[in-house]
Design an enzyme around this catalytic site. Structure first.
Site, short mmCIF file in Angstrom:
data_model
loop_
_atom_site.label_atom_id
_atom_site.label_comp_id
_atom_site.label_asym_id
_atom_site.label_seq_id
_atom_site.Cartn_x
_atom_site.Cartn_y
_atom_site.Cartn_z
N CYS A 1 0.82 -1.21 0.00
CA CYS A 1 0.00 0.00 0.00
C CYS A 1 0.87 1.27 0.00
O CYS A 1 1.52 1.58 -0.98
CB CYS A 1 -0.99 -0.03 1.15
N GLU B 1 -1.21 -8.61 4.51
CA GLU B 1 -1.00 -8.92 5.93
C GLU B 1 -2.32 -9.18 6.65
O GLU B 1 -2.35 -9.91 7.65
CB GLU B 1 -0.21 -7.79 6.62
N HIS C 1 -3.65 -5.23 0.94
CA HIS C 1 -3.07 -5.54 2.25
C HIS C 1 -3.06 -7.04 2.52
O HIS C 1 -3.93 -7.57 3.21
CB HIS C 1 -3.84 -4.82 3.36
#
Length: 251
Positions: free
Chosen positions: A114, A220, A218
Protein backbone atom coordinates in the site's frame (compact mmCIF):
# COMPACT_ATOMS: atom_id res chain seq x y z
CA UNK A 1 27.46 -21.55 14.42
CA UNK A 2 24.00 -20.22 13.62
CA UNK A 3 21.32 -22.05 15.61
CA UNK A 4 17.81 -23.01 14.41
CA UNK A 5 16.31 -19.62 15.35
CA UNK A 6 19.36 -17.95 13.85
CA UNK A 7 18.39 -19.34 10.46
CA UNK A 8 15.37 -17.05 10.39
CA UNK A 9 16.02 -14.09 8.11
CA UNK A 10 15.72 -10.73 9.84
CA UNK A 11 13.04 -8.58 8.21
CA UNK A 12 13.11 -4.86 8.92
CA UNK A 13 9.75 -3.07 9.12
CA UNK A 14 9.65 0.73 9.50
CA UNK A 15 7.14 1.78 12.13
CA UNK A 16 4.46 4.46 11.80
CA UNK A 17 3.76 7.51 13.98
CA UNK A 18 0.72 8.84 15.82
CA UNK A 19 1.39 12.56 15.78
CA UNK A 20 -1.19 13.42 18.45
CA UNK A 21 0.61 11.30 21.05
CA UNK A 22 4.14 11.14 19.59
CA UNK A 23 4.01 7.35 19.61
CA UNK A 24 5.62 4.97 17.14
CA UNK A 25 3.28 2.09 16.29
CA UNK A 26 2.79 -0.76 13.83
CA UNK A 27 -0.20 -2.98 13.11
CA UNK A 28 0.42 -6.42 14.59
CA UNK A 29 -0.43 -8.21 11.34
CA UNK A 30 2.77 -7.26 9.52
CA UNK A 31 5.00 -8.87 12.13
CA UNK A 32 2.68 -11.85 12.58
CA UNK A 33 2.69 -12.52 8.84
CA UNK A 34 6.48 -12.32 8.65
CA UNK A 35 6.90 -14.62 11.66
CA UNK A 36 4.40 -17.15 10.30
CA UNK A 37 6.33 -17.21 7.01
CA UNK A 38 9.56 -18.06 8.86
CA UNK A 39 11.08 -14.62 9.33
CA UNK A 40 12.15 -12.62 12.37
CA UNK A 41 10.50 -9.17 12.29
CA UNK A 42 12.63 -6.21 13.41
CA UNK A 43 10.86 -2.89 14.00
CA UNK A 44 12.68 0.21 12.76
CA UNK A 45 12.03 3.44 14.64
CA UNK A 46 11.20 6.52 12.61
CA UNK A 47 14.51 8.27 13.19
CA UNK A 48 15.52 9.92 9.88
CA UNK A 49 19.23 9.79 10.54
CA UNK A 50 21.44 8.22 7.87
CA UNK A 51 23.90 6.62 10.31
CA UNK A 52 21.13 5.08 12.41
CA UNK A 53 19.22 3.68 9.47
CA UNK A 54 22.38 2.38 7.81
CA UNK A 55 23.41 0.61 11.02
CA UNK A 56 20.01 -1.04 11.44
CA UNK A 57 19.66 -2.16 7.84
CA UNK A 58 23.21 -3.52 7.88
CA UNK A 59 22.04 -6.41 10.07
CA UNK A 60 18.91 -7.22 8.05
CA UNK A 61 18.12 -9.69 5.28
CA UNK A 62 15.00 -8.05 3.82
CA UNK A 63 12.75 -5.00 4.13
CA UNK A 64 8.97 -4.92 4.44
CA UNK A 65 7.51 -1.47 3.70
CA UNK A 66 4.10 -1.33 5.38
CA UNK A 67 0.99 0.73 4.76
CA UNK A 68 0.14 3.99 6.50
CA UNK A 69 -2.82 6.26 7.21
CA UNK A 70 -0.91 9.20 5.69
CA UNK A 71 0.22 10.19 2.18
CA UNK A 72 3.63 10.79 0.63
CA UNK A 73 4.36 14.51 0.45
CA UNK A 74 3.60 15.43 -3.21
CA UNK A 75 6.46 17.91 -3.19
CA UNK A 76 8.74 14.85 -3.23
CA UNK A 77 7.47 13.98 -6.73
CA UNK A 78 7.13 17.49 -8.09
CA UNK A 79 3.42 18.13 -7.52
CA UNK A 80 1.41 20.63 -5.51
CA UNK A 81 -1.02 19.28 -2.88
CA UNK A 82 -4.42 18.19 -4.21
CA UNK A 83 -7.46 19.32 -2.14
CA UNK A 84 -8.08 15.68 -1.14
CA UNK A 85 -4.51 14.97 -0.05
CA UNK A 86 -4.43 13.28 3.34
CA UNK A 87 -2.08 14.03 6.23
CA UNK A 88 1.66 14.07 5.56
CA UNK A 89 4.15 12.74 8.13
CA UNK A 90 7.55 14.08 7.14
CA UNK A 91 9.43 11.95 9.67
CA UNK A 92 7.92 8.82 8.12
CA UNK A 93 8.62 9.82 4.52
CA UNK A 94 12.24 10.63 5.34
CA UNK A 95 12.87 7.42 7.29
CA UNK A 96 11.20 5.16 4.71
CA UNK A 97 13.27 6.73 1.93
CA UNK A 98 16.48 6.23 3.91
CA UNK A 99 15.52 2.59 4.57
CA UNK A 100 14.83 2.03 0.86
CA UNK A 101 18.13 3.63 -0.12
CA UNK A 102 20.05 1.49 2.37
CA UNK A 103 18.28 -1.66 1.19
CA UNK A 104 18.91 -0.81 -2.46
CA UNK A 105 22.64 -0.38 -1.86
CA UNK A 106 22.73 -3.85 -0.33
CA UNK A 107 20.36 -5.32 -2.97
CA UNK A 108 18.13 -6.68 -0.21
CA UNK A 109 14.75 -8.22 -1.05
CA UNK A 110 11.94 -5.67 -0.62
CA UNK A 111 8.22 -6.36 -0.20
CA UNK A 112 6.08 -3.23 -0.17
CA UNK A 113 2.42 -2.86 0.80
CA UNK A 114 0.00 0.00 0.00
CA UNK A 115 1.77 3.22 1.16
CA UNK A 116 4.98 1.18 0.99
CA UNK A 117 4.42 0.62 -2.73
CA UNK A 118 3.75 4.32 -3.26
CA UNK A 119 6.85 5.55 -1.41
CA UNK A 120 8.96 2.90 -3.21
CA UNK A 121 7.72 4.26 -6.54
CA UNK A 122 8.50 7.84 -5.47
CA UNK A 123 11.99 6.79 -4.33
CA UNK A 124 12.70 5.76 -7.93
CA UNK A 125 11.39 8.94 -9.47
CA UNK A 126 7.78 7.92 -10.04
CA UNK A 127 4.64 9.95 -9.34
CA UNK A 128 1.29 9.31 -7.66
CA UNK A 129 -2.38 9.94 -8.30
CA UNK A 130 -3.19 12.00 -5.22
CA UNK A 131 -6.90 11.11 -5.04
CA UNK A 132 -8.45 8.28 -7.06
CA UNK A 133 -12.08 9.36 -6.62
CA UNK A 134 -11.55 12.81 -8.12
CA UNK A 135 -8.77 11.99 -10.60
CA UNK A 136 -9.66 8.58 -12.10
CA UNK A 137 -12.61 8.41 -14.51
CA UNK A 138 -15.20 5.73 -13.62
CA UNK A 139 -13.18 4.59 -10.62
CA UNK A 140 -14.43 1.67 -8.56
CA UNK A 141 -14.47 1.87 -4.76
CA UNK A 142 -10.92 1.54 -3.44
CA UNK A 143 -11.67 2.39 0.20
CA UNK A 144 -13.81 -0.55 1.27
CA UNK A 145 -13.94 0.03 5.04
CA UNK A 146 -14.69 -2.85 7.41
CA UNK A 147 -14.33 -5.78 7.49
CA UNK A 148 -10.86 -4.92 6.33
CA UNK A 149 -9.77 -8.42 5.32
CA UNK A 150 -12.71 -9.03 2.95
CA UNK A 151 -11.69 -9.20 -0.73
CA UNK A 152 -13.77 -6.39 -2.26
CA UNK A 153 -12.72 -6.38 -5.93
CA UNK A 154 -10.69 -8.32 -8.46
CA UNK A 155 -7.32 -7.61 -10.04
CA UNK A 156 -5.84 -8.79 -13.35
CA UNK A 157 -2.24 -9.99 -13.07
CA UNK A 158 0.32 -9.76 -15.88
CA UNK A 159 1.66 -13.09 -17.10
CA UNK A 160 5.35 -13.88 -16.85
CA UNK A 161 5.99 -11.72 -13.78
CA UNK A 162 7.30 -12.46 -10.32
CA UNK A 163 3.83 -11.69 -8.95
CA UNK A 164 1.97 -14.07 -11.25
CA UNK A 165 4.54 -16.78 -10.54
CA UNK A 166 3.98 -16.35 -6.81
CA UNK A 167 0.19 -16.16 -7.14
CA UNK A 168 -0.15 -19.05 -9.58
CA UNK A 169 -3.04 -17.20 -11.26
CA UNK A 170 -3.76 -14.21 -13.51
CA UNK A 171 -6.85 -13.18 -11.58
CA UNK A 172 -7.06 -12.40 -7.87
CA UNK A 173 -9.67 -11.19 -5.38
CA UNK A 174 -8.13 -8.52 -3.17
CA UNK A 175 -9.04 -6.11 -0.38
CA UNK A 176 -8.74 -2.36 -0.91
CA UNK A 177 -7.80 0.45 1.50
CA UNK A 178 -6.29 3.39 -0.42
CA UNK A 179 -7.25 6.67 -1.99
CA UNK A 180 -3.97 7.20 -3.85
CA UNK A 181 -2.35 5.13 -6.60
CA UNK A 182 0.61 4.92 -8.97
CA UNK A 183 0.61 7.50 -11.76
CA UNK A 184 3.96 7.26 -13.58
CA UNK A 185 6.32 4.40 -12.82
CA UNK A 186 9.76 4.93 -11.32
CA UNK A 187 13.03 3.60 -12.75
CA UNK A 188 13.29 -0.18 -13.19
CA UNK A 189 9.68 -0.73 -12.14
CA UNK A 190 6.85 -2.29 -14.15
CA UNK A 191 3.13 -2.62 -13.43
CA UNK A 192 2.06 -6.21 -12.81
CA UNK A 193 -1.62 -5.98 -11.75
CA UNK A 194 -4.59 -3.71 -12.43
CA UNK A 195 -8.10 -3.17 -11.09
CA UNK A 196 -10.96 -3.07 -13.61
CA UNK A 197 -10.80 0.75 -13.66
CA UNK A 198 -7.15 0.67 -14.71
CA UNK A 199 -5.68 1.58 -11.33
CA UNK A 200 -2.30 -0.16 -10.86
CA UNK A 201 -2.51 -2.74 -8.08
CA UNK A 202 1.06 -4.10 -8.11
CA UNK A 203 4.52 -3.25 -9.37
CA UNK A 204 7.90 -4.99 -9.34
CA UNK A 205 11.51 -4.68 -10.42
CA UNK A 206 11.73 -6.92 -13.51
CA UNK A 207 15.45 -7.55 -13.24
CA UNK A 208 15.98 -11.28 -12.54
CA UNK A 209 18.61 -10.69 -9.86
CA UNK A 210 16.40 -8.39 -7.76
CA UNK A 211 13.37 -9.26 -5.61
CA UNK A 212 11.34 -6.09 -5.27
CA UNK A 213 7.61 -6.80 -5.28
CA UNK A 214 4.93 -4.32 -4.23
CA UNK A 215 1.14 -4.59 -3.94
CA UNK A 216 -1.50 -1.94 -3.36
CA UNK A 217 -3.71 -4.19 -1.26
CA UNK A 218 -3.07 -5.54 2.25
CA UNK A 219 -1.98 -9.21 2.26
CA UNK A 220 -1.00 -8.92 5.93
CA UNK A 221 -4.71 -8.82 6.78
CA UNK A 222 -5.21 -12.26 5.25
CA UNK A 223 -2.10 -14.05 6.44
CA UNK A 224 -4.03 -16.67 8.43
CA UNK A 225 -6.42 -17.92 5.74
CA UNK A 226 -5.79 -16.30 2.34
CA UNK A 227 -3.59 -18.41 0.05
CA UNK A 228 -2.29 -15.50 -2.04
CA UNK A 229 -1.34 -13.55 1.11
CA UNK A 230 0.53 -16.55 2.48
CA UNK A 231 2.36 -17.10 -0.81
CA UNK A 232 3.46 -13.46 -0.99
CA UNK A 233 4.94 -13.47 2.50
CA UNK A 234 6.48 -16.92 2.13
CA UNK A 235 8.13 -16.02 -1.18
CA UNK A 236 9.51 -12.79 0.27
CA UNK A 237 10.87 -14.45 3.41
CA UNK A 238 12.41 -17.24 1.33
CA UNK A 239 14.20 -14.65 -0.79
CA UNK A 240 15.51 -13.03 2.38
CA UNK A 241 16.60 -16.44 3.64
CA UNK A 242 18.57 -17.00 0.45
CA UNK A 243 20.17 -13.58 0.81
CA UNK A 244 21.15 -14.46 4.39
CA UNK A 245 22.58 -17.82 3.36
CA UNK A 246 24.71 -16.24 0.65
CA UNK A 247 26.36 -14.08 3.31
CA UNK A 248 26.76 -16.67 6.08
CA UNK A 249 27.90 -19.60 3.89
CA UNK A 250 31.71 -19.77 3.57
CA UNK A 251 33.05 -19.43 0.04
Amino acid sequence: MIGPMGNRPRIGIPMRIELATDRFYLSRYYSEAVEAAGGAPVHIGLIPNFDYVDAVVDGLDGILLPGSDSDVDPLRYGQQPHPELGSVHTIKDETDLLVIEAAERRELPIFAICFGMQVLNVSRGGTLIQDIRSQVKDAIKHEQGVPRDRPSHRARLADGTKLSSIAGTLDAAINSHHHQAIESLGANLVATAWATDGVIEAIEDPRPDRFIVAVQWHPELGWRDDVLSQRLFKSFVNQAKEARASITTPA
